[in-house]
Every structure is written in C-alpha cells, then in structure tokens.
Design an enzyme around this catalytic site. Sequence first.
Site, PDB file in Angstrom:
ATOM      1  N   GLY A  81       0.739  -1.231   0.027  1.00 15.33           N
ATOM      2  CA  GLY A  81      -0.118   0.132  -0.058  1.00 15.33           C
ATOM      3  C   GLY A  81       0.936   1.234   0.191  1.00 15.33           C
ATOM      4  N   GLY A  82       2.035   1.241  -0.533  1.00 17.73           N
ATOM      5  CA  GLY A  82       3.062   2.446  -0.814  1.00 17.73           C
ATOM      6  C   GLY A  82       3.219   3.032   0.763  1.00 17.73           C
ATOM      7  N   SER A 164       4.870  -5.671  -1.856  1.00 15.31           N
ATOM      8  CA  SER A 164       5.265  -4.335  -2.069  1.00 15.31           C
ATOM      9  C   SER A 164       5.770  -3.313  -1.067  1.00 15.31           C
ATOM     10  CB  SER A 164       3.864  -3.596  -2.499  1.00 15.31           C
ATOM     11  OG  SER A 164       4.032  -2.504  -3.225  1.00 15.31           O
ATOM     12  N   SER A 165       5.171  -2.316  -0.273  1.00 15.16           N
ATOM     13  CA  SER A 165       6.026  -2.003   0.719  1.00 15.16           C
ATOM     14  C   SER A 165       6.121  -2.656   1.967  1.00 15.16           C
ATOM     15  CB  SER A 165       5.024  -0.528   1.331  1.00 15.16           C
ATOM     16  OG  SER A 165       3.523  -1.185   1.682  1.00 15.16           O
ATOM     17  N   GLU A 266       5.239  -5.119 -14.301  1.00 13.75           N
ATOM     18  CA  GLU A 266       5.122  -4.359 -13.334  1.00 13.75           C
ATOM     19  C   GLU A 266       6.455  -2.961 -13.564  1.00 13.75           C
ATOM     20  OE1 GLU A 266       4.964  -5.271  -9.220  1.00 13.75           O
ATOM     21  OE2 GLU A 266       4.928  -7.536  -9.780  1.00 13.75           O
ATOM     22  N   HIS A 296       1.426  -5.576 -11.066  1.00 13.64           N
ATOM     23  CA  HIS A 296       1.733  -5.425  -9.385  1.00 13.64           C
ATOM     24  C   HIS A 296       0.331  -5.774  -8.814  1.00 13.64           C
ATOM     25  CE1 HIS A 296       3.924  -3.739  -6.179  1.00 13.64           C
ATOM     26  NE2 HIS A 296       2.836  -3.087  -5.817  1.00 13.64           N
TER      27      HIS A 296
END
Length: 324
Positions: A81-82, A164-165, A266, A296
């Site tokens: 979620g960045g 991701s994050s 991605e 992604h």
Amino acid sequence: MGSLPHVVEDCMGVLQVFSDGSIFRADEIDFRNIFVVENKSIVHKDYLYDKEHGLSLRLYRPASPPPPSGKLPIVYYLHGGGFCVGSRLWPNCHNCCTRLASGLGALVISPDYRLAPEHRLPAPIDDAHSALKWLQSKAKSEDVDGWLDPKAADFGRVYIVGDSSGGNIAHHLAVDLGFRSPKLAPVRVQGYVLLAPFFGGVARTKSEEGPCEGLLNLEILDRFWRLSVPSGGDRDHPLANPFGPLSPSLEAAALDPILVMVGGNEMLKDRVQDYAERLKGMGKNVKYVEYEGKQHGFFTNDAYSDAGNQVIQEIREFMLESSK
C-alpha cells in the site's frame, strides 16, 4: 477571508491530504470486484500486539489440527500500500493470508502497521519489529496460548513474506535481524519472500517510464514516496533505495535466504530485478522469479488464481530449501 482547505495529495480517494495539513481516510473503499473468498479450511483470530499505538494483527491457521509428523511453520505477511494505505482487514490481504495458510500448511500472522503521512518511515519498520517481538514474547511465555501452542507452532521456522511496501519492510528486517535472527531467540527466521518490493530512486528506470499498470502509474508511485519518506528526504533515502548514494553497503550484511518475485509487466520490475542481481553479485543467497505478463499485486489481489497457485508452489519449495 482565507481560502478553504483543498486537496493537495490524493491517493485514489482512499487517502487525501489537504492544504491545511488535515487528512481524510475513507471508511468505505471500492475494491474493484475483490471480495472475501470463503475458505472454510482456515480459521482466524485478531490480537492487539501494540497497545501504545493501537495496532492489531490477525492469525490464520488450518481448522484441522497439525499432522502428528510436524508443527506448523509460521509465516509473517506484511501488506502493501505504498506505506500510505492498506490493512489486514482489506479483502485482498485477507484472501492472500488464507491462501498462504492453506497452501503452505502454515500459521500466518498478518500485522497492521502505522501509515504515512501521519507516521512516516521508519515507523512501519519499527512496527514490524514490534510484531516480531510480540511473537517472541509468546514463545517465551509460560501461559500457553492455544493458537500459539509450541507443540503445534514451530517458532524455529519463521518466514517473512512482504508485498510491495511490505517487501521493502521485509528487506530492512532481513538486514536488521541478521542471519537466523539471534535477537529474536527462540524465534528463528529462516527466510524472506519479497513480492515486488517497493523500492525507489531518483533516477528513473525503463520499466517506470514504460506503460502504466491498471493500479499503478508514476504519479502514484511518486506520491507514495513524497508522503512516506522522512521529512526532507527523497526517493534515494536509504529507507527507499537500498543502493542509494547514502545507503549503507550490504556487502557485509549476513542475510537469510531471500526469494524475490515480480510480474514481468510491473513498473517496479527493473528495480526489483536490479536488487536481486546486486545481492547475488555480493554472494547472497537470493532467488529471482519473474512472472511473464503479470502486473503489480497479481498474487495479493487474486491469490486463488492459477498464477497464485504457482506462487504458492514457489514459496513452498523455497521454505523447504531454506530450512535445510
């Protein structure tokens, strides 16, 4: 009269930052046809692991008792979620964890962590450490929790999976904890799985400048970094770019085995591939797997797909190999 506050940063409507510094987070979110998959073979339960910050985690385990031949390995899943959005309660995160629990025959632990911009890096990394210390406290406790019974859960076989994050956080955990995580004894991390880890850098890569994805574009990536790096930092900050100009060398880092996975389409692909190749060049135990044509979040958002089955098989083989 001054002008009314207006939106200066908008993360897909889920998070909005206003000109006066106030922040809006949506209670109801459109998950684009992602619904909770009912997996009756898995049960789950929530725990408060950090009272000071009000942070909880969710445990998942097979409904049936573990086989007499062995205990359940423990998998920590760190959502993406960045660093700005995401939750253990989101349906994609929940589905991913039930798939990991059923596909790997594992006890899965999914912690929430503080989000930016209210809590910039390194707050999420600090929280991930706290969640692991919580597990260590359970492993040392004489008051046995039925969900964490040492007769059923193997505290010596812990694997950290970051999406991701969450993959960025997993990288920093790997560096901070070192080989076999001596600071967490009797908890022992055996390996790390980084699913398209969210790394940054001031210089653009070819894949970042390429076609946008369904969920990501360059504007969103940059916004996540602006909101999450420490004040005054940029995309080359050591917590964003593991190979930035001010980042400490990883040559001497004693790392557990790392499995790095990414979709071939991605925007993050080039950074992820470069990360794996550099670590390999340093002699680290790293495996890189690329899924052709995937974007992604292809596993997290559709964990029960054919590609999701391939990811589970890859992780299962990695767990077997890294625990030898």
